[in-house]
Design an enzyme around this catalytic site. Structure first.
Site, PDB file in Angstrom:
ATOM      1  N   HIS A 194      30.515   5.764  -3.954  1.00 40.51           N
ATOM      2  CA  HIS A 194      31.339   6.228  -3.828  1.00 40.51           C
ATOM      3  C   HIS A 194      32.303   6.017  -2.458  1.00 40.51           C
ATOM      4  CE1 HIS A 194      29.970   8.133  -7.456  1.00 40.51           C
ATOM      5  NE2 HIS A 194      28.655   8.166  -6.807  1.00 40.51           N
ATOM      6  N   LYS A 232      20.447  11.960  28.613  1.00 38.91           N
ATOM      7  CA  LYS A 232      19.144  12.201  27.779  1.00 38.91           C
ATOM      8  C   LYS A 232      19.104  13.609  27.258  1.00 38.91           C
ATOM      9  CE  LYS A 232      15.221  11.038  26.279  1.00 38.91           C
ATOM     10  NZ  LYS A 232      14.585  10.171  25.397  1.00 38.91           N
ATOM     11  N   GLU A 256      24.660   4.276  20.202  1.00 36.27           N
ATOM     12  CA  GLU A 256      24.198   4.550  21.787  1.00 36.27           C
ATOM     13  C   GLU A 256      23.732   3.541  22.394  1.00 36.27           C
ATOM     14  OE1 GLU A 256      21.913   8.293  20.895  1.00 36.27           O
ATOM     15  OE2 GLU A 256      20.333   6.854  20.402  1.00 36.27           O
ATOM     16  N   ASN A 283      24.411  22.335  36.978  1.00 32.30           N
ATOM     17  CA  ASN A 283      23.833  21.790  36.172  1.00 32.30           C
ATOM     18  C   ASN A 283      24.684  22.417  35.113  1.00 32.30           C
ATOM     19  OD1 ASN A 283      23.199  20.548  33.690  1.00 32.30           O
ATOM     20  ND2 ASN A 283      21.109  21.628  32.990  1.00 32.30           N
ATOM     21  N   GLY A 284      25.907  22.608  34.077  1.00 31.55           N
ATOM     22  CA  GLY A 284      26.373  23.387  33.111  1.00 31.55           C
ATOM     23  C   GLY A 284      27.529  23.380  32.920  1.00 31.55           C
ATOM     24  N   GLU A 338      19.101   7.430  11.292  1.00 36.88           N
ATOM     25  CA  GLU A 338      18.834   6.908  12.649  1.00 36.88           C
ATOM     26  C   GLU A 338      19.390   5.650  13.394  1.00 36.88           C
ATOM     27  OE1 GLU A 338      16.010   6.381  16.485  1.00 36.88           O
ATOM     28  OE2 GLU A 338      17.566   8.365  15.379  1.00 36.88           O
ATOM     29  N   TRP A 347      27.058  14.868  35.387  1.00 41.03           N
ATOM     30  CA  TRP A 347      27.550  14.035  33.950  1.00 41.03           C
ATOM     31  C   TRP A 347      28.336  14.395  34.276  1.00 41.03           C
ATOM     32  CZ3 TRP A 347      28.646  15.448  29.498  1.00 41.03           C
ATOM     33  CH2 TRP A 347      28.517  14.239  27.913  1.00 41.03           C
ATOM     34  N   CYS A 374      22.932  17.019  33.893  1.00 39.96           N
ATOM     35  CA  CYS A 374      22.574  16.611  35.594  1.00 39.96           C
ATOM     36  C   CYS A 374      21.403  16.684  35.873  1.00 39.96           C
ATOM     37  CB  CYS A 374      24.281  17.333  36.085  1.00 39.96           C
ATOM     38  SG  CYS A 374      25.644  17.431  35.782  1.00 39.96           S
ATOM     39  N   ARG A 399      17.984  11.139  32.803  1.00 41.85           N
ATOM     40  CA  ARG A 399      18.997  12.475  32.012  1.00 41.85           C
ATOM     41  C   ARG A 399      20.843  11.788  31.689  1.00 41.85           C
ATOM     42  NH1 ARG A 399      16.747  18.008  32.602  1.00 41.85           N
ATOM     43  NH2 ARG A 399      19.232  18.990  33.243  1.00 41.85           N
ATOM     44  N   LYS A 445      21.520   4.647  16.787  1.00 45.62           N
ATOM     45  CA  LYS A 445      20.999   3.814  17.542  1.00 45.62           C
ATOM     46  C   LYS A 445      21.476   2.376  17.841  1.00 45.62           C
ATOM     47  CE  LYS A 445      17.054   6.010  19.356  1.00 45.62           C
ATOM     48  NZ  LYS A 445      17.661   7.972  18.496  1.00 45.62           N
TER      49      LYS A 445
END
Length: 608
Positions: free
Chosen positions: A503, A603, A487, A99-100, A480, A75, A2, A28, A484
Site C-alpha cells: 500500500h 536518555k 538512533e 534542567n528543563g 523498534e 542538552w 540535562c 542522559r 534503533k
C-alpha cells in the site's frame, strides 16, 4: 536531559566529586558541561563545550578549589551547544544550573534588560540567574529571593542555586523534572537521581513536584511554593556504582545487550509464583475483571513496548486497548470511560510527556498503573501502583534491556488479566507461562548468533535506507528495529506492518534497500512470506530473522537468514527485539558513530 549535581560541606574539594557525579549522568545525553564552586566567598566556574573529558582537561589546567559547588551537563534547547551557553550561569552574586525549559523567559528577559541586567548567553536559564541577581541587589536574602523568583517562572524545571558569601547554603527547586537531595555526615548532596549520588550516599529524599529546598551541610528544609514547610520522606536506595561499569565490553550498549538473559529472568521472577510456576501479579489498582478499557501511553521504545502490550492484552484478556504516544494523546482530548484504567510505560519514570499524560489521566478519573525501571521515580510514586522492571541502570541512550524487560512485564500483565477475566483457561495459561519461562535461555542462544548478525550488519551498513517488516505483535518490533538503526547509526529506516507494504512502501524497493523481516513460523508466517516474495520479485534484498521451521522456506529467496530458536508466538516479540537491537549496534560500530551517546539524543527526555 540535562544533568544536575551539587555538594555542600565536608573537607574534600567539590570539583572532583562533582565531575565524577557528572560522569554518572552522561547517559542522559549532553553537549556541554560546567562546574561552579565558592572560593573565598566568590563564585568561580569552569565550563567547556563537548564531552566531560574537555571539562576535565580545563580543570586539570586550571583547578577549581572550594568545598561547595554545583555542576551540570547541558542538552541544548535555547541557544547552541557552546561554552558561552554552558551551565552554570552566574553573576557575581549567584550561580544556577537548570534542567528543563522556562516558557516565559522572553518576557522576563525583556523586563530584566530594561532594568539594566546584562545577559551573557542565549539561554532561558540565564533569565533565572539575572532575576535572582536583581532581587539580591535589591536587598533580599537568598532564601526570599529564590522563593520570589521561582514563583515567577512558567515551565518545567529542576534547579540548583549557589550564592556568593554563603558557603553553607544551596537552594534547589523542582517543577517537573526529578531532583533528589542526598544525606551525608556533615555534608549534603544534590542530583537528578540516585545513580548520580551512588558513590556519595545511599540516603535519598526526592523533592515532590512544586517543592523547593534549603540545604546546609547538616540538613535540609523542604517548602512548597506557598512558602510552607513540608515533610518529605528520606529513603534508602540500593543503586550501586558497581553496576555502571562497562566490564570487558567496548560500549555500555554492548554490555546491556548481553544482560538481556539475566534481566529477563530477574523481571520474570518478580511476577512468578515459584510453587505453581504460574504468573502471580501483585495487587492491581483496578479490577481487571471489570474494567471497560485500557489506555496505554508512552514515548519512544517504551511506546513500542506498549503497542506490543496492546496486542497481548486484547488477545488474551479481551480488553479494548488504546495505545498512543504521550505527546499526541495529551492533546487529542480523547473520551475516557468511567471506571477506565491506564498504563504508563517509561524506563526512567521521568519522561516529561508520559508524566504529564499520567497526571491528566488521574485528573480525569482513570486508575493508573506505571511500568518503570526506577522505583524512586516520579511516575512510580505518582501512579496508583507500579510494576517494576528489573533492568538495573541502563546507561546507553538507546534502550535495550529496559525495553525487553518492559515487554516481559506487559506479557505477565496480559496473562494475569486474562486469568482474572476468565478469557484464558488453565491449559492456555500453562502453555503461555512455559513460553515465558523459556525466554531467558532463548535470549542467551540468540546472543550466541552474534557473529551471524555482525555479518548481516556489514551489508546493512552500506545502505542509505532500510525497511523492517513484521506482522501482528512483531510489527512494533519492526518499528523498534528501525528506531534503533536510526538512533545510533543515522541510517534512515522505517518499520512497517508487512501487509501494508503493497500500500505504498513497495515503491521504495530496489537493490539498494535491504528489507529486514521478522518472520518466525506461526499463524502469520505464510502471509509474511507472500509479502516478502513480492519485495524479492522487485529486486528487494531480503534479510530475515526466522526459526528452524521457517528458515528452509526463506532461504529459497532471501539473501541472509538468521535462524533463531523456535518459540511460542506469544514470546516471539520479546526475543525478536534482541537481534534487531544487536544489528543496530553492529552497524553503528561499523559506521564509527558514538554508540552510547548518539548525536542530538538524551536518555531521559524531561522537557516537552
Amino acid at each position: 536531559m540535562c544533568g544536575i549535581v551539587g555538594v555542600i560541606g565536608g573537607t574534600t574539594l567539590a570539583a572532583p566529586r562533582l565531575l565524577d557525579a557528572l560522569r554518572r549522568l552522561e547517559y542522559r545525553g549532553y553537549d556541554s558541561a560546567g562546574i561552579a564552586t565558592l572560593v573565598d566567598g566568590k563564585i568561580d566556574r569552569r565550563r567547556a563545550e563537548g564531552k566531560l573529558d574537555r571539562l576535565a582537561g580545563v580543570l586539570q589546567t586550571n583547578p577549581l578549589p572550594g568545598m561547595t559547588g554545583i555542576g551540570h551537563t547541558r542538552w541544548a534547547t535555547h541557544g547552541g551547544p557552546t561554552e558561552r551557553n554552558a551551565h552554570p550561569h552566574a553573576t557575581a552574586r549567584v550561580a544556577a544550573v537548570h534542567n528543563g525549559i522556562i516558557e516565559n523567559f522572553a518576557e522576563l528577559r525583556a523586563e530584566l534588560e530594561a532594568a539594566g541586567q546584562v545577559f551573557q548567553s542565549d539561554t532561558d536559564t540565564e533569565t533565572v540567574v539575572q532575576l535572582l541577581d536583581l532581587l539580591l541587589a535589591q536587598g533580599m536574602a537568598p532564601e526570599a529571593a529564590a522563593h520570589a523568583a521561582l514563583k515567577r517562572l512558567h515551565g518545567a524545571f529542576a534547579m540548583a542555586f549557589l550564592f556568593a558569601d554563603h558557603p553553607d547554603l544551596l537552594i534547589v527547586a523542582r517543577h517537573g523534572p526529578a531532583l533528589a537531595v542526598g544525606h551525608g555526615e556533615g555534608e549534603m548532596y544534590v542530583g537528578n537521581d540516585a545513580l548520580a549520588l551512588a558513590p556519595l550516599t545511599r540516603r535519598i529524599t526526592y523533592l515532590e513536584d512544586g517543592d523547593w529546598a534549603v540545604i546546609t551541610p547538616t540538613g535540609v528544609r523542604f517548602m512548597d511554593m506557598a512558602g510552607r514547610e513540608v515533610r518529605r520522606q528520606e529513603k534508602p536506595t540500593h543503586v550501586s556504582g558497581a553496576l555502571t561499569g562497562k566490564g570487558n565490553h567496548r560500549h555500555f550498549m554492548e554490555k546491556e545487550l548481553h544482560e538481556h538473559p539475566a534481566v529477563l529472568g530477574d523481571t520474570l521472577r518478580q511476577y512468578l509464583e515459584p510453587s505453581s510456576r504460574s504468573v502471580a501479579l501483585p495487587e492491581l489498582p483496578f479490577d481487571a475483571a471489570a474494567i471497560p478499557s485500557l489506555t496505554i501511553s508512552a514515548c519512544g521504545s517504551a511506546f513500542l513496548a506498549g503497542q506490543v502490550g496492546k496486542y497481548w492484552i486484547e488477545q488474551y484478556a479481551r480488553v479494548p486497548v488504546e495505545a498512543d504516544v504521550a505527546s499526541e494523546w495529551r492533546y487529542r482530548d480523547p473520551p475516557l470511560p468511567k471506571g477506565g484504567a491506564a498504563i504508563l510505560v517509561s524506563q526512567s519514570g521521568e519522561t516529561a510527556d508520559t508524566l504529564a499524560a499520567l497526571k491528566l489521566l488521574k485528573e480525569r478519573g482513570q486508575t493508573t498503573l506505571s511500568v518503570v525501571n526506577v522505583p524512586e521515580s516520579s511516575m512510580a510514586r505518582l501512579a496508583d501502583a507500579a510494576l517494576l522492571t528489573v533492568a538495573g541502570p541502563e546507561i546507553g541512550v538507546a534502550s535495550t534491556k529496559a525495553f525487553t524487560a518492559q515487554l516481559m512485564v506487559l506479557a505477565c500483565l496480559a496473562l494475569g488479566m486474562g486469568r482474572a477475566r476468565g478469557t484464558i483457561d488453565d491449559a492456555t495459561a500453562a502453555t503461555l507461562t512455559a513460553a515465558l519461562l523459556e525466554v531467558p535461555e532463548h535470549a542467551a542462544e540468540i546472543l550466541e548468533r552474534d557473529q551471524e548478525i555482525q555479518a548481516l550488519a556489514v551489508e546493512v551498513a552500506k545502505a542509505r535506507d532500510v525497511l523492517f517488516l513484521g506482522r501482528g505483535a512483531l510489527f512494533p518490533i519492526a518499528m523498534e528495529g528501525a528506531l534503533k538503526l536510526k538512533e545510533i547509526s543515522y541510517i534512515h529506516a522505517e518499520g512497517y506492518a508487512a501487509g501494508e507494504m503493497k500500500h505504498g512502501p513497495i515503491a521504495l524497493i530496489d537493490q539498494a534497500v535491504p528489507v529486514i523481516a521478522l518472520a518466525p513460523s506461526g499463524p502469520l508466517f505464510e502471509k509474511t512470506v507472500s509479502n516478502l516474495q513480492e519485495a524479492a520479485a522487485r529486486g528487494g534484498r531480503i534479510m530475515a530473522f526466522t526459526d528452524a521451521i521457517g528458515a528452509p522456506v526463506l532461504r529459497g529467496f532471501a539473501e541472509h537468514v538468521v535462524e533463531l530458536p523456535v518459540v511460542d508466538a506469544f514470546a516471539a516479540p520479546i526475543l525478536h527485539a534482541i537481534p534487531v537491537q544487536l544489528l543496530a549496534y553492529h552497524v553503528a560500530v561499523l559506521k564509527g558513530t558514538d554508540v552510547d551517546q548518539p548525536r542530538n539524543l538524551a536518555k531521559s527526555v524531561t522537557v516537552e
